[in-house]
Design an enzyme around this catalytic site. Structure first.
Site, mmCIF file in Angstrom:
data_model
loop_
_atom_site.group_PDB
_atom_site.id
_atom_site.type_symbol
_atom_site.label_atom_id
_atom_site.label_comp_id
_atom_site.label_asym_id
_atom_site.label_seq_id
_atom_site.Cartn_x
_atom_site.Cartn_y
_atom_site.Cartn_z
ATOM 1 N N ASP A 21 0.850 -1.185 0.000
ATOM 2 C CA ASP A 21 0.000 0.000 0.000
ATOM 3 C C ASP A 21 0.885 1.234 0.000
ATOM 4 O O ASP A 21 1.802 1.351 0.811
ATOM 5 C CB ASP A 21 -0.880 -0.035 1.266
ATOM 6 C CG ASP A 21 -2.080 0.865 1.121
ATOM 7 O OD1 ASP A 21 -2.135 1.606 0.119
ATOM 8 O OD2 ASP A 21 -2.956 0.834 2.008
ATOM 9 N N ASP B 214 -3.439 2.602 -6.048
ATOM 10 C CA ASP B 214 -2.403 2.851 -5.052
ATOM 11 C C ASP B 214 -2.151 1.658 -4.145
ATOM 12 O O ASP B 214 -1.591 1.796 -3.076
ATOM 13 C CB ASP B 214 -2.745 4.096 -4.225
ATOM 14 C CG ASP B 214 -4.020 3.896 -3.423
ATOM 15 O OD1 ASP B 214 -4.738 2.935 -3.723
ATOM 16 O OD2 ASP B 214 -4.281 4.693 -2.515
ATOM 17 N N GLU B 215 -2.596 0.476 -4.555
ATOM 18 C CA GLU B 215 -2.281 -0.705 -3.756
ATOM 19 C C GLU B 215 -2.215 -1.926 -4.664
ATOM 20 O O GLU B 215 -2.710 -1.892 -5.789
ATOM 21 C CB GLU B 215 -3.306 -0.913 -2.634
ATOM 22 C CG GLU B 215 -4.714 -1.052 -3.135
ATOM 23 C CD GLU B 215 -5.738 -1.246 -2.019
ATOM 24 O OE1 GLU B 215 -5.365 -1.742 -0.945
ATOM 25 O OE2 GLU B 215 -6.903 -0.935 -2.248
#
Lengths: 370, 480
Positions: free
Chosen positions: B74, B163-164
């Site tokens: 993350d 974003d992960e």
């Protein structure tokens, strides 16, 4: 207007015209209606969207009072279908803008439009009619129409191409990847030559009407339109204005390999093979060898399949790749026990032959790199 | 009941346990009489004559013997961190990215109480000195792609979001005896190569991996071993459980349920009655169970390229030239990924802000620039009807399918009106077209995209500056 009639006869009659009613929004709400009117002790049901119109005559009706009505087509049809009783009575309001539908225990007051607003469908023209065997015509139309394109970007292919040359009627349909073609003999007293592209929608309605009744069938093919008479009614339609591509060179082909197989076997095999493909790999490899056909698929996500069926083959073994959907469509519309497949080479169309003159060409898939 | 269908019923049970595509097999069973066998883990179906065979991959076989392990990566305050990286003056200062509401807030801003989803007005009240920036989606995607490339080097399968990412490390226990070392290595490389920090969580399933990384934020690493799972999860508040949003949380609070341990007291039936089917999932989740697999999306949903003009224009040549160039870049990306598009869309924005877009199904899936441009130009002609200058133009390839190297032949030529005069010639022409484009790709790969300018993009010569990588567009089209 008031009449009493048999429920199933009315429901069947209305059902066969439902295909004309526009399914999308229309500028004139009256196009969503059936026009019912009485004439010479018969009930006439009409539907139109100005591109095509149809009229059906129902004779086994007791006309108690003359008049006319315009009622919402889909609602009227579903309503009548739901009535359990055998006979029903329809009586218009004094204003004519609606009717009461009565059957044992059921009573509906259905609001309608002003019947005077319903566009009139022209009576059949005086052109010489061409007589055709109803059964053969409908079988041929059903088999040919499968291949018609549904892509409006190629509007001239979105119908069945009728060609009349003396006593011979030829029908053709194609979507660019497959092509169906069949011909039959008709009784054409004037012997004139004409051709027209009949739109898919008209074909659908025709097929539905032809499946009911057994009366003599006749039609007129002109530049202005297509007209079909089937005893108790008629269909009038505009034809597609466009040039149909010259398909003949594709058909006149050399046959190097001929394969004969049982249709049901082939269909089951093609269906099973199709299950093992998805939109990513809609490809089945057909390998025809001495005494057998092998259908193979391979997909990294689903798995592999290999299906073998016995066939008779004349000529050298051949390997061809096809989209299985096209093959299943073709096999489904045939009724013969035995079918025949003809190939020239893996990069030319393969032809599926039924009885008589029916042929269904399917374009193969080829490797993009040489 | 025929023997075929009896087998189908009998083996539905077995297959159900083995997690094979049951519907598919039962349909096949219906049409043949069959015998079944399991030679060396493969599943095999044969008909009466022994002629018809179906092999299925032994996926279930592997799943039984693998040790489960998932890594969750993350990125810390991703958008805000990228902005701080791009503009050194922002470092160490409260930064928020978003328009209308906060999409991402830097850790400095978070200390003032700012958080994602908060209206910007409220953010300004809480922290007057916060710098609020408009997002640059293209740039963020560029960064995340670089991070995912690093993750992919260590993972057999990867499921990515903006974003992960979830890395599927199932069955890698011999390769990575100590997964923490590998996770630390990934974190080190990401920081070295991009300057961003990421938090990593390792767990037996996706949910635990995500909860682990959340508890280690920011810039941390945490592994939850099988023994400590229960202790870890038990004391956490219900809101930490994936699938419990603010509304569900309020629902639990009304029942005086605050921790996951308290949630475990609820029966399966009551959770189902409270929340429906999601309740059943939560019943498993609060016990640390999660069966959702990490699924790598091999095929992107779409490829999009768009740009603004340096100056709004009505010049058809420039517009078509730009559209051709964008189509070329999009098609090039599709070919690199070995994909072809089934649909093509075009988007235009007028100077006055009005926007038009349309998407059309192609007659055949393709990845060749000329074929795609014909469709794109047709859509552009249909869309660009107002007499207002265009500010922006874009192209979209959608309905992507993998390139199988096969082409459906057509009876007619490209216009669909006349028969192919000679199918062999047409095939040769198509193959030559493909070879030409592949050669162009090879040249451009070696000498830069600008080494060859072709098609309508010739219109842009003299109007737009060029460097080795192609025309210099006002908005970079390379990532979006």
């Amino acid at each position: 207007m008031k009449f009493r009639c048999d429920k199933s006869e009315l429901a069947d009659g209305l059902g066969s015209l439902l295909g004309i009613i526009p399914t999308t929004q229309t500028s004139k709400p009256i196009f969503l209606d059936f026009h019912l009117r009485t004439s010479n002790n018969t009930l006439l049901v009409e539907a139109t969207d100005l591109d095509m119109g149809a009229r059906i005559r129902l004779d086994r009706v007791d006309i108690l009072e003359e008049g006319q009505l315009a009622l919402h087509a889909v609602r009227l049809h579903s309503l009548i279908r739901e009535i359990p009783d055998k006979s029903l009575t329809i009586e218009s309001f004094p204003s004519q803008r609606g009717a009461t539908v009565k059957a044992a225990g059921f009573e509906f007051k259905l609001l309608g439009e002003d019947p005077m607003e319903f566009p009139s469908i022209p009576e059949s023209s005086g052109d010489t009619l061409i007589l055709a065997s109803r059964e053969r015509f409908s079988q041929m139309l059903r088999r040919v129409a499968v291949a018609a394109s549904r892509d409006m970007a190629r509007f001239q292919l979105t119908g069945v191409f009728f060609e009349l040359d003396g006593e011979k009627l030829t029908m053709t349909a194609t979507d660019g990847k497959r092509l169906t073609n069949d011909c039959m003999t008709v009784n054409n007293p004037s012997g004139h030559v004409s051709s027209a592209i009949v739109p898919n929608r008209v074909v659908d309605v025709l097929l539905k009407i032809l499946s009911q009744g057994t009366e003599e069938f006749s039609f007129v093919l002109g530049d202005s339109g297509f007209q079909a008479n089937f005893g108790r009614g008629e269909v009038l339609a505009k034809v597609i204005q466009g040039t149909y591509p010259d398909y003949r060179p594709a058909i006149a082909d050399v046959v190097k390999v001929r394969v004969t197989a049982k249709r049901t076997d082939f269909l089951a095999a093609a269906r099973s093979a199709a299950l093992m493909t998805d939109k990513n790999t809609a490809t089945v490899l057909f390998r025809f060898e001495e005494g057998r056909a092998v259908l193979m698929t391979q997909d990294s996500q689903i798995g592999e399949s290999r299906i073998e069926i016995p066939v008779r083959i004349e000529g050298n073994p051949i390997e061809v790749r096809y989209n299985p959907t096209y093959f299943i469509d073709a096999l489904r519309c045939l009724t013969e026990d035995e079918i025949c497949l003809e190939f020239a080479d893996p990069e030319r169309p393969g032809a599926l032959r039924g009885e008589q003159n029916y042929r269904h060409l399917v374009m193969p898939l080829v490797t993009a790199r040489s | 009941m025929g023997i075929g269908s009896r087998l189908a019923v009998e083996h539905k049970r077995v297959l159900g346990a083995a997690r094979l595509p049951v519907t598919l097999l039962t349909t096949i069973f219906g049409s043949f009489q069959l015998s079944l066998s399991f030679p060396c883990g493969f599943f095999k179906v044969a008909n009466r004559l022994g002629g018809s065979l179906i092999h299925l991959p032994p996926r279930w076989f592997l799943e039984v013997f693998m040790l489960p392990c998932i890594l969750h990566v993350d990125m810390d305050a991703f958008f805000a961190s990228v902005e701080q990286l791009r503009n050194p003056r922002l470092r160490g200062k409260p930064v928020a990215v978003g328009s209308g509401v906060i999409a991402s807030a830097s850790y400095e801003a978070r200390s003032f109480g700012l958080q994602a989803g908060m209206p910007l007005q409220r953010a300004r009240q809480l922290c007057p000195e916060v710098r609020i920036l408009q997002g640059h989606a293209a740039i963020y995607r560029c960064f995340s792609e670089r991070i995912f490339v690093i993750c992919a080097e260590y993972s057999p399968a990867l499921e990515i979001y903006l974003d992960e990412a979830y890395c599927d490390w199932n069955g890698t226990e011999r390769l990575y005896p100590n997964p923490e070392v590998v996770a630390a290595e990934i974190r080190r490389r990401v920081e070295e190569e991009t300057g961003l920090t990421v938090t990593a969580g390792i767990g037996r399933n996706r949910m635990l991996a995500k909860m682990a990384s959340k508890s280690a934020k920011p810039n941390g690493l945490r592994r939850i071993c099988a023994e400590e799972e229960d202790n870890f999860i038990r004391g956490l508040p219900v809101s930490r459980l994936p699938g419990v949003g603010p509304r569900t949380e309020r629902l639990f609070q009304r029942l005086n349920i605050h921790t996951i341990e308290e949630m475990r007291l609820l029966s399966r039936e009551s959770l189902r009655a409270m929340l429906g089917v999601p309740g059943l999932i939560l019943f498993d989740r609060c016990r640390g169970l999660d069966t959702q697999p990490v699924s790598a999306r091999e095929v992107p949903r779409s490829i999009q390229r768009e740009t603004s003009f340096h100056k709004a224009t009505t010049d058809r040549e420039t517009i078509e030239g730009t559209l051709y160039y964008l189509t070329e870049r999009a098609a090039n990306t599709a070919r690199q990924l070995r994909l072809k598009a089934r649909q093509l869309g075009v988007k235009i924005c007028y100077q006055d802000g009005e926007e038009e877009r349309s998407i059309r199904k192609l007659s055949e899936p393709t990845s060749l620039d000329p074929d795609l441009f014909v469709a794109a130009a047709a859509i552009l002609r249909m869309l660009f009807t107002r007499r207002v200058a265009l500010h922006r133009v874009g192209v979209l390839l959608a309905g992507l399918v993998t390139e199988d190297g096969l082409e459906q032949l057509s009876l007619f030529d490209d216009t669909g009106t006349s028969l192919q005069p000679n199918p062999e010639d047409a095939l040769v022409t198509r193959r030559r077209k493909r070879r030409l484009i592949e050669s162009l790709d090879a040249i451009r790969k070696r000498y830069g995209h600008a080494s060859v300018v072709c098609g309508q993009s010739l219109n842009l010569l003299g109007k737009l500056e060029q460097d080795d990588h192609g025309f210099i567009l006002r908005t970079s089209s390379l990532t979006q």
